[in-house]
Motif scaffolding. Structure first.
Motif, PDB file in Angstrom:
ATOM      1  N   MET A   1       0.826  -1.188   0.000  1.00 16.93           N
ATOM      2  CA  MET A   1       0.000   0.000   0.000  1.00 16.93           C
ATOM      3  C   MET A   1       0.874   1.257   0.000  1.00 16.93           C
ATOM      4  N   GLU A   4       2.166   2.075  -3.476  1.00 21.07           N
ATOM      5  CA  GLU A   4       1.127   2.726  -4.287  1.00 21.07           C
ATOM      6  C   GLU A   4       1.032   4.210  -3.954  1.00 21.07           C
ATOM      7  N   ARG A   5       1.133   4.535  -2.681  1.00 19.63           N
ATOM      8  CA  ARG A   5       1.064   5.932  -2.241  1.00 19.63           C
ATOM      9  C   ARG A   5       2.247   6.737  -2.789  1.00 19.63           C
ATOM     10  N   ALA A   8       1.827   7.290  -6.530  1.00 21.17           N
ATOM     11  CA  ALA A   8       0.847   8.338  -6.838  1.00 21.17           C
ATOM     12  C   ALA A   8       1.491   9.721  -6.786  1.00 21.17           C
ATOM     13  N   VAL A  53       1.948   1.454 -12.770  1.00 27.09           N
ATOM     14  CA  VAL A  53       1.337   0.472 -11.881  1.00 27.09           C
ATOM     15  C   VAL A  53       2.426  -0.283 -11.126  1.00 27.09           C
ATOM     16  N   VAL A  54       2.213  -0.509  -9.832  1.00 21.83           N
ATOM     17  CA  VAL A  54       3.130  -1.338  -9.056  1.00 21.83           C
ATOM     18  C   VAL A  54       2.882  -2.790  -9.459  1.00 21.83           C
ATOM     19  N   CYS A  57       6.070  -5.911  -5.031  1.00 24.03           N
ATOM     20  CA  CYS A  57       6.771  -5.206  -3.965  1.00 24.03           C
ATOM     21  C   CYS A  57       7.284  -6.239  -2.979  1.00 24.03           C
ATOM     22  N   VAL A  72       7.857  -1.218 -11.050  1.00 21.38           N
ATOM     23  CA  VAL A  72       6.773  -0.362 -11.517  1.00 21.38           C
ATOM     24  C   VAL A  72       6.715  -0.407 -13.037  1.00 21.38           C
TER      25      VAL A  72
END
Length: 116
Positions: A1, A4-5, A8, A53-54, A57, A72
């Motif tokens: 998560m 993703e942050r 962004a 897009v990830v 991870c 990514v």
């Protein structure tokens, strides 16, 4: 998560101040500088109109925190993003450092190995 942050912010989808309270030490200023170049979006690394897009991870526990590596996808290219998370007094994880695949590592010259 958390990957993703970060993505962004580094793709220009979210403003860098979205990471306030989720960074520690000099990491916020580092993100300000990185985000200005939008390395995963627009002119900085992704194709126009293609949202990065990830893909995966991986996280490893290290003394004092966690170190993570994310791959990514930016269109037809796969790039790397690494970051370190450290626990805060409130038990929430905060980003302490970010490295991208196209940036030179910040290692002092005297500590570099013979390969550099």
């Amino acid at each position: 998560m958390f990957a993703e942050r970060l993505l962004a912010v580094l793709s220009g989808e979210r403003p860098v101040h979205w990471m306030l309270g989720r960074t520690v030490g000099p990491a916020y200023e580092q993100l300000v500088q990185l985000a200005a170049a939008t390395p995963f979006g627009g002119r900085g690394g992704g194709r126009a109109g293609v949202r990065p897009v990830v893909l995966s991870c991986r996280v490893q526990s290290v003394p004092g925190g966690l170190e993570a590596f994310a791959s990514v996808a930016t269109g037809d290219r796969v790039r790397a993003m690494a970051f370190r998370l450290e626990p805060g007094a409130d038990r929430r994880w905060r980003c302490a450092a970010v490295e991208l695949d196209d940036l030179p590592p910040r290692v002092p010259a005297q500590s570099r190995g013979p390969w550099e």
